[in-house]
Write a protein that holds these residues in place. Structure first.
Motif, short mmCIF file in Angstrom:
data_model
loop_
_atom_site.label_atom_id
_atom_site.label_comp_id
_atom_site.label_asym_id
_atom_site.label_seq_id
_atom_site.Cartn_x
_atom_site.Cartn_y
_atom_site.Cartn_z
N SER A 141 0.85 -1.19 0.00
CA SER A 141 0.00 0.00 0.00
C SER A 141 0.89 1.23 0.00
O SER A 141 1.83 1.32 0.79
CB SER A 141 -0.89 0.03 1.24
OG SER A 141 -1.83 -1.00 1.17
N ALA A 142 0.58 2.17 -0.88
CA ALA A 142 1.32 3.43 -0.96
C ALA A 142 0.33 4.55 -1.25
O ALA A 142 -0.65 4.33 -1.98
CB ALA A 142 2.37 3.37 -2.06
N PRO A 143 0.57 5.74 -0.70
CA PRO A 143 -0.34 6.86 -0.97
C PRO A 143 -0.39 7.26 -2.44
O PRO A 143 -1.42 7.71 -2.92
CB PRO A 143 0.21 8.00 -0.11
CG PRO A 143 1.12 7.36 0.88
CD PRO A 143 1.60 6.09 0.26
N SER A 144 0.74 7.10 -3.15
CA SER A 144 0.83 7.50 -4.55
C SER A 144 2.04 6.84 -5.18
O SER A 144 2.88 6.27 -4.49
CB SER A 144 0.96 9.02 -4.67
OG SER A 144 2.23 9.42 -4.17
N SER A 145 2.14 6.95 -6.50
CA SER A 145 3.33 6.41 -7.18
C SER A 145 4.59 7.16 -6.77
O SER A 145 5.68 6.59 -6.75
CB SER A 145 3.14 6.45 -8.70
OG SER A 145 2.92 7.76 -9.14
N GLN A 146 4.45 8.43 -6.42
CA GLN A 146 5.61 9.21 -5.96
C GLN A 146 6.12 8.67 -4.62
O GLN A 146 7.32 8.76 -4.35
CB GLN A 146 5.25 10.70 -5.83
CG GLN A 146 5.04 11.40 -7.16
CD GLN A 146 3.69 11.12 -7.78
OE1 GLN A 146 2.75 10.66 -7.12
NE2 GLN A 146 3.57 11.36 -9.08
#
Length: 88
Positions: free
Chosen positions: A47-52
């Motif tokens: 899980s990540a907030p965004s690709s950045q």
């Protein structure tokens, strides 16, 4: 943002697998770690907030493991079914 991260290890000895499992178990971004047969050894549900946010996680936390040969990321575009844990 859910991501399936496929990991190929150079060696699959018990010690190497246990070291990798210990590494990812301590990472809150990793929701699931599965050992699988085939052209990849491990699939991580990340899980990540965004690709950045995801890119530095992979580069600084995952690929630094000396036994990793290759990683491949698949971003989940749509989750069609997820009922959580089930009993067999």
């Amino acid at each position: 943002m859910p991501v399936l991260l496929h990991v190929l290890l150079a060696k699959q000895t018990t010690a190497v697998l246990e070291a990798f499992e210990e590494l990812v178990t301590a990472m809150p971004q990793v929701q699931i770690c599965s050992l699988v047969p085939g052209d990849r050894n491990i699939i991580l549900h990340v899980s990540a907030p965004s690709s950045q946010h995801y890119h530095p996680f992979v580069m600084e936390k995952i690929t630094v493991h000396v036994n990793i040969t290759r990683v491949k990321s698949n971003f989940v575009m749509k989750e069609c079914k997820n009922y959580g844990p089930f009993s067999l």
